[in-house]
Design a protein around this motif. Structure first.
Motif, PDB file in Angstrom:
ATOM      1  N   TYR A 188       0.836  -1.203   0.000  1.00  0.00           N
ATOM      2  CA  TYR A 188       0.000   0.000   0.000  1.00  0.00           C
ATOM      3  C   TYR A 188       0.867   1.249   0.000  1.00  0.00           C
ATOM      4  CZ  TYR A 188      -3.563   3.347   1.648  1.00  0.00           C
ATOM      5  OH  TYR A 188      -4.425   4.412   1.771  1.00  0.00           O
ATOM      6  N   ALA A 189       0.712   2.072  -1.053  1.00  0.00           N
ATOM      7  CA  ALA A 189       1.391   3.362  -1.145  1.00  0.00           C
ATOM      8  C   ALA A 189       0.327   4.446  -1.266  1.00  0.00           C
ATOM      9  CB  ALA A 189       2.332   3.395  -2.334  1.00  0.00           C
ATOM     10  N   THR A 190       0.436   5.461  -0.434  1.00  0.00           N
ATOM     11  CA  THR A 190      -0.622   6.467  -0.360  1.00  0.00           C
ATOM     12  C   THR A 190      -0.515   7.549  -1.430  1.00  0.00           C
ATOM     13  OG1 THR A 190       0.670   7.770   1.231  1.00  0.00           O
ATOM     14  CG2 THR A 190      -0.841   6.120   2.125  1.00  0.00           C
ATOM     15  N   ALA A 191       0.594   7.617  -2.157  1.00  0.00           N
ATOM     16  CA  ALA A 191       0.823   8.739  -3.075  1.00  0.00           C
ATOM     17  C   ALA A 191      -0.108   8.729  -4.282  1.00  0.00           C
ATOM     18  CB  ALA A 191       2.279   8.745  -3.531  1.00  0.00           C
ATOM     19  N   GLY A 192      -0.595   7.541  -4.678  1.00  0.00           N
ATOM     20  CA  GLY A 192      -1.540   7.496  -5.796  1.00  0.00           C
ATOM     21  C   GLY A 192      -0.944   6.923  -7.059  1.00  0.00           C
ATOM     22  N   ASP A 193      -1.686   7.081  -8.142  1.00  0.00           N
ATOM     23  CA  ASP A 193      -1.328   6.476  -9.427  1.00  0.00           C
ATOM     24  C   ASP A 193       0.080   6.854  -9.866  1.00  0.00           C
ATOM     25  OD1 ASP A 193      -3.839   5.475  -9.426  1.00  0.00           O
ATOM     26  OD2 ASP A 193      -4.582   6.580 -11.175  1.00  0.00           O
ATOM     27  N   GLY A 194       0.827   5.837 -10.317  1.00  0.00           N
ATOM     28  CA  GLY A 194       2.126   6.053 -10.922  1.00  0.00           C
ATOM     29  C   GLY A 194       3.278   6.192  -9.958  1.00  0.00           C
ATOM     30  N   TYR A 195       3.010   6.248  -8.662  1.00  0.00           N
ATOM     31  CA  TYR A 195       4.083   6.468  -7.689  1.00  0.00           C
ATOM     32  C   TYR A 195       4.641   5.175  -7.082  1.00  0.00           C
ATOM     33  CZ  TYR A 195       3.331  11.502  -7.762  1.00  0.00           C
ATOM     34  OH  TYR A 195       3.248  12.823  -8.154  1.00  0.00           O
ATOM     35  N   LEU A 216      10.521 -10.989 -11.322  1.00  0.00           N
ATOM     36  CA  LEU A 216       9.513 -10.852 -10.279  1.00  0.00           C
ATOM     37  C   LEU A 216       8.240 -11.591 -10.665  1.00  0.00           C
ATOM     38  CD1 LEU A 216       8.334  -9.617  -7.675  1.00  0.00           C
ATOM     39  CD2 LEU A 216       7.785  -7.554  -9.015  1.00  0.00           C
ATOM     40  N   SER A 217       7.755 -12.400  -9.715  1.00  0.00           N
ATOM     41  CA  SER A 217       6.481 -13.095  -9.890  1.00  0.00           C
ATOM     42  C   SER A 217       5.492 -12.547  -8.866  1.00  0.00           C
ATOM     43  CB  SER A 217       6.671 -14.604  -9.682  1.00  0.00           C
ATOM     44  OG  SER A 217       5.431 -15.283  -9.722  1.00  0.00           O
ATOM     45  N   LEU A 218       4.329 -12.099  -9.333  1.00  0.00           N
ATOM     46  CA  LEU A 218       3.295 -11.525  -8.474  1.00  0.00           C
ATOM     47  C   LEU A 218       2.086 -12.442  -8.456  1.00  0.00           C
ATOM     48  CD1 LEU A 218       3.403  -7.773  -9.634  1.00  0.00           C
ATOM     49  CD2 LEU A 218       4.311  -8.693  -7.488  1.00  0.00           C
ATOM     50  N   ARG A 219       1.702 -12.903  -7.237  1.00  0.00           N
ATOM     51  CA  ARG A 219       0.570 -13.806  -7.089  1.00  0.00           C
ATOM     52  C   ARG A 219      -0.243 -13.412  -5.860  1.00  0.00           C
ATOM     53  NH1 ARG A 219       2.591 -14.996 -11.238  1.00  0.00           N
ATOM     54  NH2 ARG A 219       3.171 -17.036 -12.105  1.00  0.00           N
ATOM     55  N   SER A 220      -1.523 -13.170  -6.038  1.00  0.00           N
ATOM     56  CA  SER A 220      -2.490 -13.033  -4.932  1.00  0.00           C
ATOM     57  C   SER A 220      -2.079 -11.978  -3.909  1.00  0.00           C
ATOM     58  CB  SER A 220      -2.678 -14.386  -4.226  1.00  0.00           C
ATOM     59  OG  SER A 220      -3.110 -15.370  -5.133  1.00  0.00           O
ATOM     60  N   ASN A 221      -1.616 -10.836  -4.364  1.00  0.00           N
ATOM     61  CA  ASN A 221      -1.315  -9.714  -3.486  1.00  0.00           C
ATOM     62  C   ASN A 221      -2.423  -8.661  -3.577  1.00  0.00           C
ATOM     63  OD1 ASN A 221       1.724 -10.321  -2.850  1.00  0.00           O
ATOM     64  ND2 ASN A 221       1.581 -10.462  -5.073  1.00  0.00           N
ATOM     65  N   TRP A 222      -2.569  -7.866  -2.527  1.00  0.00           N
ATOM     66  CA  TRP A 222      -3.324  -6.615  -2.640  1.00  0.00           C
ATOM     67  C   TRP A 222      -2.303  -5.525  -2.915  1.00  0.00           C
ATOM     68  CZ3 TRP A 222      -3.443  -1.644  -1.358  1.00  0.00           C
ATOM     69  CH2 TRP A 222      -4.624  -0.925  -1.606  1.00  0.00           C
ATOM     70  N   PRO A 244      -6.638  -0.974   1.444  1.00  0.00           N
ATOM     71  CA  PRO A 244      -6.761  -2.407   1.738  1.00  0.00           C
ATOM     72  C   PRO A 244      -7.728  -2.746   2.864  1.00  0.00           C
ATOM     73  CG  PRO A 244      -4.725  -1.570   2.656  1.00  0.00           C
ATOM     74  CD  PRO A 244      -5.334  -0.434   1.889  1.00  0.00           C
ATOM     75  N   GLY A 245      -8.259  -1.733   3.541  1.00  0.00           N
ATOM     76  CA  GLY A 245      -9.209  -1.996   4.613  1.00  0.00           C
ATOM     77  C   GLY A 245      -8.563  -2.283   5.950  1.00  0.00           C
ATOM     78  N   PHE A 246      -7.719  -1.351   6.415  1.00  0.00           N
ATOM     79  CA  PHE A 246      -7.099  -1.491   7.721  1.00  0.00           C
ATOM     80  C   PHE A 246      -8.070  -1.077   8.824  1.00  0.00           C
ATOM     81  CE2 PHE A 246      -2.956  -0.642   5.358  1.00  0.00           C
ATOM     82  CZ  PHE A 246      -2.608  -1.985   5.336  1.00  0.00           C
ATOM     83  N   GLU A 247      -7.791  -1.568  10.034  1.00  0.00           N
ATOM     84  CA  GLU A 247      -8.630  -1.238  11.176  1.00  0.00           C
ATOM     85  C   GLU A 247      -8.623   0.265  11.451  1.00  0.00           C
ATOM     86  OE1 GLU A 247     -11.323  -2.068  14.098  1.00  0.00           O
ATOM     87  OE2 GLU A 247     -10.434  -3.562  12.759  1.00  0.00           O
TER      88      GLU A 247
END
Length: 342
Positions: free
Chosen positions: A107-114, A124-130, A158-161
């Protein structure tokens, strides 16, 4: 191989710098050198802190033959970046370094492209990440490869508490709940998460609710029912943050400096600070570690004089000194008798 698990790592130049062993040729030659396992961690990158890369894997000496040239297994981590500018998840030093990235929250808060996945090189292999929506392969292009199988979840949050207060456990409506996929079959038995970090107390057992793990470092736990924090490691028989041996009573009842090294044996009370036949009935697992002057079952070893203080405020002293006095008195009376009647 190298294992990094169940930590909270915040700020610094990078959160993890897993580079070459410059001073040990034996390590470089070991088959284990090429396998690294990073899981169950919380990695936090504040705005303006050090390097914008989160994890560096491979080497930095310039002697590329000594680089790790293996696989970084990176799973069930929660990665947070609040940088206002660019963030890069991985710097893989060469194309001989690979990362298997599964079941994380990134999770990065800066937004698109950052948010970029790679600095430049690597596989790099990406599987089942948020992953934060709008991520890119690299900020300046890459010469490595990214294999995205389409199982990753993209979103704005991501829906943190409670993100604002640093509570990165999952809220009830988080899309990360029960969303984990399979790990690589070669590592699933030995490197699946069995614990999770408790900010900032220790760790507790992690159990997949409903049989499927959640994404990230924290398992969603309704009303705390699936966690039993004990201030340290919850598995029976393990050490509790260095303060408790398996089978011993609460070591917090002895303040630092009140016991001699090596006087405590597994399953027994302190043999150096308690005389045979004398028992401190006030020792309680609920004791948080009182000092020697407090009335909480503390034990002190002051050389030849041994005292165990109980909750009643009274003390039971060693009988050694009294026995010696009695013997001296008997000898004295014997000498006096001989002088009077001899």
């Amino acid at each position: 191989g190298l294992v990094v698990r169940y930590n909270w790592i915040e700020s610094g130049n990078r959160q993890l710098d897993l580079v070459d062993a410059e001073d040990s040729h034996d390590l470089v030659e070991s088959p284990l050198y090429h396998q690294t396992y990073v899981y169950g961690n919380i990695l936090v990158e504040p705005d303006g802190a050090g390097n914008s890369q989160i994890v560096h894997y491979g080497g930095d000496s310039g002697t590329t033959d000594d680089y790790r040239k293996g696989t970084l297994y990176f799973h069930y981590n929660t990665v947070i970046s609040t940088r206002s500018g660019n963030t890069t998840l991985f710097r893989l030093s060469t194309n001989d370094e690979s990362a298997d990235c599964r079941n994380n929250i990134i999770y990065a808060t800066a937004g698109d492209g950052y948010l970029a996945m790679l600095d430049e090189s690597g596989q790099l292999s990406l599987r089942s990440n948020w992953i934060s929506a709008g991520w890119v392969d690299g900020h300046s292009g890459i010469d490595g490869t990214i294999d995205d199988d389409g199982s990753n979840i993209m979103g704005d949050a991501p829906g943190f508490e409670n993100f604002a207060s640093g509570q990165y456990s999952l809220a009830q409506d988080s899309p990360c709940i029960d969303a984990a996929g399979d790990l690589d079959p070669s590592i699933v038995d030995d490197y699946s998460p069995i614990m999770q970090y408790v900010p900032h107390l220790g760790s507790v057992s992690r159990i997949a609710q409903g049989g499927v793990f959640d994404l990230g470092a924290f398992e969603f736990c309704p009303d705390g029912q699936c966690q039993e924090p004990d201030g340290g490691i919850s598995d029976a028989g393990t050490q509790d943050a260095g303060t408790q041996d398996a089978g011993t009573q609460d070591a917090g009842t002895q303040d630092a400096g009140t016991q001699d090294a090596g006087t405590q044996d597994a399953g027994t009370q302190d043999a150096g600070t308690q005389d045979a036949g004398t028992q401190d009935a006030s020792v309680d697992a609920s004791d948080g570690g009182s000092g020697p002057d407090e009335d909480a079952g503390s034990a002190q070893d002051q050389g030849s004089h041994v005292e165990v203080t109980g909750s009643c405020g009274c003390s039971a002293e060693s009988s050694h000194d009294e026995s010696g006095i009695m013997i001296m008195m008997l000898l004295l009376f014997s000498l006096i008798g001989k002088r009077r009647f001899g």
